[in-house]
Design a protein around this motif. Structure first.
Motif, PDB file in Angstrom:
ATOM      1  N   CYS A 232      35.677  28.731  43.580  1.00 14.49           N
ATOM      2  CA  CYS A 232      36.019  27.466  42.749  1.00 14.49           C
ATOM      3  C   CYS A 232      36.491  27.789  41.423  1.00 14.49           C
ATOM      4  N   THR A 233      36.894  28.933  41.109  1.00 16.80           N
ATOM      5  CA  THR A 233      37.496  29.292  40.017  1.00 16.80           C
ATOM      6  C   THR A 233      38.980  30.208  40.158  1.00 16.80           C
ATOM      7  N   GLU A 234      39.435  30.168  39.022  1.00 22.50           N
ATOM      8  CA  GLU A 234      40.824  30.843  38.778  1.00 22.50           C
ATOM      9  C   GLU A 234      40.460  32.177  37.924  1.00 22.50           C
ATOM     10  N   TRP A 235      40.594  33.352  38.882  1.00 23.93           N
ATOM     11  CA  TRP A 235      40.435  34.766  38.130  1.00 23.93           C
ATOM     12  C   TRP A 235      41.048  35.649  38.451  1.00 23.93           C
ATOM     13  N   ALA A 236      41.474  36.584  37.406  1.00 25.24           N
ATOM     14  CA  ALA A 236      42.342  37.701  37.910  1.00 25.24           C
ATOM     15  C   ALA A 236      41.573  39.049  37.852  1.00 25.24           C
ATOM     16  N   GLY A 237      40.273  39.006  37.459  1.00 30.74           N
ATOM     17  CA  GLY A 237      39.626  40.294  37.479  1.00 30.74           C
ATOM     18  C   GLY A 237      38.989  40.593  36.258  1.00 30.74           C
ATOM     19  N   LEU A 238      39.929  40.004  35.040  1.00 29.90           N
ATOM     20  CA  LEU A 238      39.647  40.120  33.600  1.00 29.90           C
ATOM     21  C   LEU A 238      39.172  38.712  32.859  1.00 29.90           C
ATOM     22  N   GLY A 239      38.438  39.121  32.024  1.00 27.95           N
ATOM     23  CA  GLY A 239      37.965  37.526  31.114  1.00 27.95           C
ATOM     24  C   GLY A 239      37.055  36.909  32.065  1.00 27.95           C
ATOM     25  N   THR A 240      37.064  35.447  31.445  1.00 30.31           N
ATOM     26  CA  THR A 240      35.987  34.521  32.204  1.00 30.31           C
ATOM     27  C   THR A 240      36.826  33.740  33.307  1.00 30.31           C
ATOM     28  N   PRO A 241      36.041  33.567  34.570  1.00 31.50           N
ATOM     29  CA  PRO A 241      36.718  32.701  35.413  1.00 31.50           C
ATOM     30  C   PRO A 241      36.748  31.333  35.001  1.00 31.50           C
ATOM     31  N   GLN A 242      37.954  30.785  35.193  1.00 30.89           N
ATOM     32  CA  GLN A 242      38.112  29.374  34.772  1.00 30.89           C
ATOM     33  C   GLN A 242      37.757  28.376  36.175  1.00 30.89           C
ATOM     34  N   TRP A 243      36.858  27.637  35.791  1.00 33.02           N
ATOM     35  CA  TRP A 243      36.423  26.640  36.925  1.00 33.02           C
ATOM     36  C   TRP A 243      37.447  25.747  37.377  1.00 33.02           C
ATOM     37  N   VAL A 244      37.732  25.714  38.596  1.00 32.42           N
ATOM     38  CA  VAL A 244      39.126  24.896  39.235  1.00 32.42           C
ATOM     39  C   VAL A 244      38.439  23.825  40.265  1.00 32.42           C
ATOM     40  N   GLY A 245      37.340  23.997  40.509  1.00 33.89           N
ATOM     41  CA  GLY A 245      36.610  23.022  41.689  1.00 33.89           C
ATOM     42  C   GLY A 245      37.242  23.625  42.926  1.00 33.89           C
ATOM     43  N   LEU A 246      37.739  22.511  43.659  1.00 33.66           N
ATOM     44  CA  LEU A 246      38.163  22.673  45.002  1.00 33.66           C
ATOM     45  C   LEU A 246      39.681  22.886  45.070  1.00 33.66           C
ATOM     46  N   ARG A 247      40.230  23.315  44.137  1.00 31.59           N
ATOM     47  CA  ARG A 247      41.647  23.325  44.083  1.00 31.59           C
ATOM     48  C   ARG A 247      42.155  24.547  44.950  1.00 31.59           C
ATOM     49  N   ASN A 248      41.320  25.608  45.096  1.00 27.16           N
ATOM     50  CA  ASN A 248      41.835  26.659  45.883  1.00 27.16           C
ATOM     51  C   ASN A 248      41.670  26.332  47.351  1.00 27.16           C
TER      52      ASN A 248
ATOM     53  N   ILE B 241      43.420  37.781  52.749  1.00 30.02           N
ATOM     54  CA  ILE B 241      42.538  37.982  51.827  1.00 30.02           C
ATOM     55  C   ILE B 241      42.601  39.129  50.817  1.00 30.02           C
ATOM     56  N   PHE B 242      43.004  40.347  51.319  1.00 33.28           N
ATOM     57  CA  PHE B 242      43.292  41.569  50.678  1.00 33.28           C
ATOM     58  C   PHE B 242      44.421  41.570  49.836  1.00 33.28           C
ATOM     59  N   ARG B 243      45.372  40.806  50.387  1.00 35.24           N
ATOM     60  CA  ARG B 243      46.662  40.745  49.586  1.00 35.24           C
ATOM     61  C   ARG B 243      46.531  39.904  48.590  1.00 35.24           C
ATOM     62  N   ALA B 244      45.791  38.625  48.756  1.00 38.59           N
ATOM     63  CA  ALA B 244      45.685  37.969  47.679  1.00 38.59           C
ATOM     64  C   ALA B 244      44.667  38.351  46.368  1.00 38.59           C
ATOM     65  N   GLY B 245      43.596  39.000  47.091  1.00 35.12           N
ATOM     66  CA  GLY B 245      42.794  39.645  45.885  1.00 35.12           C
ATOM     67  C   GLY B 245      43.179  40.769  45.191  1.00 35.12           C
ATOM     68  N   PHE B 246      43.586  41.741  45.834  1.00 34.15           N
ATOM     69  CA  PHE B 246      43.855  42.810  45.303  1.00 34.15           C
ATOM     70  C   PHE B 246      45.268  43.504  45.100  1.00 34.15           C
ATOM     71  N   GLN B 247      46.249  42.709  45.525  1.00 35.08           N
ATOM     72  CA  GLN B 247      47.605  42.983  45.375  1.00 35.08           C
ATOM     73  C   GLN B 247      48.335  41.872  44.489  1.00 35.08           C
ATOM     74  N   ARG B 248      47.683  40.594  44.647  1.00 33.69           N
ATOM     75  CA  ARG B 248      48.232  39.579  43.635  1.00 33.69           C
ATOM     76  C   ARG B 248      47.250  39.269  42.536  1.00 33.69           C
ATOM     77  N   GLN B 249      46.046  39.857  42.580  1.00 30.64           N
ATOM     78  CA  GLN B 249      45.134  39.545  41.495  1.00 30.64           C
ATOM     79  C   GLN B 249      44.585  38.016  41.607  1.00 30.64           C
ATOM     80  N   GLN B 250      44.586  37.358  42.623  1.00 32.88           N
ATOM     81  CA  GLN B 250      44.066  35.861  42.934  1.00 32.88           C
ATOM     82  C   GLN B 250      42.812  36.059  43.468  1.00 32.88           C
ATOM     83  N   LEU B 251      41.861  36.606  42.797  1.00 31.19           N
ATOM     84  CA  LEU B 251      40.442  36.582  43.152  1.00 31.19           C
ATOM     85  C   LEU B 251      39.683  35.228  43.658  1.00 31.19           C
ATOM     86  N   GLY B 252      40.111  34.448  42.871  1.00 27.50           N
ATOM     87  CA  GLY B 252      39.505  32.975  43.177  1.00 27.50           C
ATOM     88  C   GLY B 252      40.194  32.644  44.483  1.00 27.50           C
TER      89      GLY B 252
END
Length: 323
Positions: free
Chosen positions: A68-84, A281-292
């Motif tokens: 439920c957040t938007e996070w690239a791995g650094l900084g504070t995750p931004q809460w986006v609710g159910l947008r993902n 999931i691997f591509r979104a999280g570790f290649q595009r830095q879209q962890l949320g």
């Protein structure tokens, strides 16, 4: 009727009478000594629950939060609710991965499992020579590194220098199939790899189940005049029902999470023709830095695996005693 004896009362402030000689005071016990018998079982099983909570519950809760957040791995995750989750339902790549994963699941359940059962039945035949050699050959893909398997398959299915095209051209007069570059043939190559790698592993389970089928049942079937097919249908399959249910649930859960075979062989390509959900999931999280975004897909995958596993267990009766 006699009167009760008079009680001796000690005046307030008077010294307490001395203990009678020969009598000792009861030993004073600590809080732990009084309760160790009741608490000891919980202490013995506590390491499991601590590790269970640390490595399973905590990651699940963190994944739910990150989904439920938007996070690239650094900084504070931004809460986006159910947008993902809303974006996932409209993502064409996600649905492509779902369809490809469904293909792998159907192929594994419909082809790999029956092939493993038939091979186990052949290995369990009486008078088979070299039985241990065949078992080793079928189990060998399980112990070989996936990297080595992928390199060998890459050499076999190479478009220009592959062994398969060379043999096809030499024997049948045709070749030049782009096994890894064509979307359709790439899916075929991945399922062939799954068939080769998983069949031997499942054969071990079925073979163990076949060796526990009572011989008296086959002898009774022979007396009744049953043929090989009738014996297989009326004796072997019912006796293998618990093993089949266990293998089916295990294969279902593993196939939904398939990652190594399509990733190492085709990288999910060409395009996204062999992309699985785990790869997505691997591509979104570790290649595009879209962890949320990756966490949201992981939560959906977890829900799908849990639901399919529960349905399969209820349908196949895993853990249910029919006696």
């Amino acid at each position: 009727m006699t009167a009760p004896p008079p009680t001796r009362s000690v005046p307030i402030g008077a010294p307490r009478p001395a203990r009678a000689p020969g009598r000792t005071a009861p030993p004073r016990t600590s809080w732990w000594l009084r309760r160790q018998r009741a608490w000891a079982p919980y202490l013995f099983i506590s390491p499991f629950y601590l590790l269970y909570g640390l490595f399973l519950l905590v990651p699940i809760l963190v994944g739910l939060y990150l989904s439920c957040t938007e996070w690239a791995g650094l900084g504070t995750p931004q809460w986006v609710g159910l947008r993902n989750y809303r974006d996932l339902l409209g993502d064409h790549s996600f649905w492509t991965a779902v369809c490809n994963t469904g293909l792998y699941v159907v192929f594994t359940m419909g082809v790999v499992m029956p092939a493993a059962l038939l091979i186990a039945q052949a290995l369990n035949a009486r008078g088979l020579r070299g039985r241990d050699l065949f078992r080793l050959a079928y189990f060998m893909p399980v112990v070989i590194s996936p990297i080595v398997i992928t390199l060998v398959f890459g050499l076999f299915f190479d478009n220009e220098f592959g062994l398969l095209n060379a043999v096809g051209h030499a024997v049948f007069g045709f070749g030049g199939i782009d096994w890894l570059g064509s979307p359709g043939w790439a899916r075929v190559t991945v399922v062939i790899l799954v068939l080769w790698r998983w069949t031997g592993y499942l054969t071990i389970f079925f073979l163990a189940g076949l060796q526990n089928v009572p011989k008296e049942l086959y002898e009774a079937a022979d007396i009744d005049g049953a043929g090989p097919i009738s014996r297989f249908r009326n004796v072997t399959l019912p006796c293998l029902r618990p093993v089949t249910a266990f293998v089916a649930v295990t294969v279902l859960v593993s196939a939904v999470q398939i990652f190594e075979e399509p990733y190492l062989l085709t990288q999910g390509g060409p395009g996204e023709s062999t992309l699985s959900i785990a790869q997505f999931i691997f591509r979104a999280g570790f290649q595009r830095q879209q962890l949320g975004y990756a966490a949201a897909a992981g939560v959906l995958l977890f829900v799908a695996v849990f639901a399919l596993g529960q349905v399969a267990m209820r349908v196949l009766g895993v853990g249910r005693d029919d006696r």
